[in-house]
Design a protein around this motif. Sequence first.
Motif, mmCIF file in Angstrom:
data_model
loop_
_atom_site.group_PDB
_atom_site.id
_atom_site.type_symbol
_atom_site.label_atom_id
_atom_site.label_comp_id
_atom_site.label_asym_id
_atom_site.label_seq_id
_atom_site.Cartn_x
_atom_site.Cartn_y
_atom_site.Cartn_z
ATOM 1 N N GLY A 60 2.161 -5.461 6.303
ATOM 2 C CA GLY A 60 1.885 -5.635 4.886
ATOM 3 C C GLY A 60 2.857 -4.949 3.961
ATOM 4 N N PHE A 61 3.937 -4.363 4.502
ATOM 5 C CA PHE A 61 4.834 -3.549 3.685
ATOM 6 C C PHE A 61 5.561 -4.390 2.635
ATOM 7 C CE2 PHE A 61 9.090 -1.798 2.890
ATOM 8 C CZ PHE A 61 8.759 -0.533 2.418
ATOM 9 N N VAL A 62 5.562 -3.887 1.396
ATOM 10 C CA VAL A 62 6.287 -4.531 0.309
ATOM 11 C C VAL A 62 7.447 -3.668 -0.152
ATOM 12 C CG1 VAL A 62 6.140 -5.397 -2.060
ATOM 13 C CG2 VAL A 62 4.267 -5.817 -0.459
ATOM 14 N N ALA A 63 7.175 -2.432 -0.546
ATOM 15 C CA ALA A 63 8.242 -1.566 -1.059
ATOM 16 C C ALA A 63 7.768 -0.117 -1.050
ATOM 17 C CB ALA A 63 8.639 -1.982 -2.477
ATOM 18 N N ARG A 64 8.734 0.780 -1.178
ATOM 19 C CA ARG A 64 8.438 2.207 -1.289
ATOM 20 C C ARG A 64 9.127 2.762 -2.532
ATOM 21 N NH1 ARG A 64 7.053 6.180 2.404
ATOM 22 N NH2 ARG A 64 7.363 4.707 4.144
ATOM 23 N N GLU A 65 8.373 3.491 -3.337
ATOM 24 C CA GLU A 65 8.915 4.182 -4.502
ATOM 25 C C GLU A 65 8.509 5.650 -4.422
ATOM 26 O OE1 GLU A 65 7.782 2.370 -8.144
ATOM 27 O OE2 GLU A 65 8.718 0.423 -7.682
ATOM 28 N N GLY A 66 9.444 6.477 -4.016
ATOM 29 C CA GLY A 66 9.126 7.881 -3.815
ATOM 30 C C GLY A 66 8.144 8.039 -2.677
ATOM 31 N N ASP A 67 7.011 8.671 -2.965
ATOM 32 C CA ASP A 67 5.976 8.858 -1.951
ATOM 33 C C ASP A 67 4.967 7.718 -1.923
ATOM 34 O OD1 ASP A 67 7.092 11.292 -1.240
ATOM 35 O OD2 ASP A 67 5.878 12.421 -2.678
ATOM 36 N N ARG A 68 5.122 6.763 -2.806
ATOM 37 C CA ARG A 68 4.147 5.685 -2.898
ATOM 38 C C ARG A 68 4.630 4.458 -2.142
ATOM 39 N NH1 ARG A 68 1.232 3.367 -8.434
ATOM 40 N NH2 ARG A 68 -0.233 1.965 -7.356
ATOM 41 N N VAL A 69 3.761 3.902 -1.311
ATOM 42 C CA VAL A 69 4.074 2.709 -0.527
ATOM 43 C C VAL A 69 3.230 1.546 -1.053
ATOM 44 C CG1 VAL A 69 4.018 1.625 1.749
ATOM 45 C CG2 VAL A 69 4.669 4.036 1.520
#
Length: 361
Positions: free
Chosen positions: A47-56
Amino acid sequence: MNKIYLCFLILFSAFFLSGCTNSNPEPVYNSGIYKSYDAGASWNEKGFVAREGDRVYSISDSIVFDLSFSPFSNKVLAVSTKNNGVYISENQAESWSALRTDPLSISISSFDPKYRDSFYVAYGSKLERTSDLGEYWNNLYTDSESNITTITPDLVRLDDLYLGFENGKLLKSTTYGKNWKKIYEFDSAIKDIYLASSSDIYVLLKNNEIYYSNNRAHSDEFEVFDPGFDPINILEIEFNSDYSKMYIIDGSDIYYSYNNGNSFDSLNLLNANEKYIDDFDINLKNPNVMYYSIGNMIYKTSDGGNTWTSSTTNSTSKIQKILSDPFNPNVIYIGFSNLRVIKQTSFFCDFFGFAFPYACE
């Protein structure tokens, strides 16, 4: 003394049992996309879309209603959801990117077989198409009478496109969506449209009727298709890659025909006459490999339905879609459709529910 004790017990039970009902249950998502590399023996969430810093960011909370391959590559998939719009993956579900997330109420979607980066979505009475994987969208058609229920591009005549509607209307465009013509109107909502070989068209209605024409290039006349059995709840119609075999999934049965639908037999399934089948998939490159699902269970055959094996997912949600990789039948993708509800009970029910089972259900 006994009367005082009895009154105390009644008041005590009434006070605590009042909290034993399941009011305001907490809905918890248990959905998204899973992938198996070993024909369903084990599963990995994808289900991975993107990572921004510590947020997935992911689509693991998505309630899936469709999952499909691009007609150009088995590496490209699209997932359509009831709550998060449409996402696309170009690396076999290892990661996803948003294709159309506004509006969220997309009711149907489809890859375009004419151009690699083109895709259709419908919401309500509107049909839109993108030619650059979601950067810009063009409105192709808006209906003034009814909502769109299905989009079916023609894989042979690439400028031809069919739309089905809730009011039973069937539209066709032979100009790549520029102009539309009503070619038929049925007496029930259109559930799906199937284009078989280079000429046949089947229309499945919500009332379990099937209509057929053997000349879809010019036909505006359909006849009732009689499968030879009384349908209970037709889920879908499927064909193998050369259209020599036809399948009708109806209730808890899978019917098949070798003679263009003139007669049907039923496959021997592991769970015959139990629960309705939720989805069915036949591998495009190896038609002996088929899957069907009931609840969170997957059933597989590698010999055309003579024998079946079963496996379960690690989710309590119902499987909505099964999709097997045409180049590797052991690689399968599944999408979940529904929410799991957690029961909430009181402290008393947690500890004394065995004594008051009906009150704490």
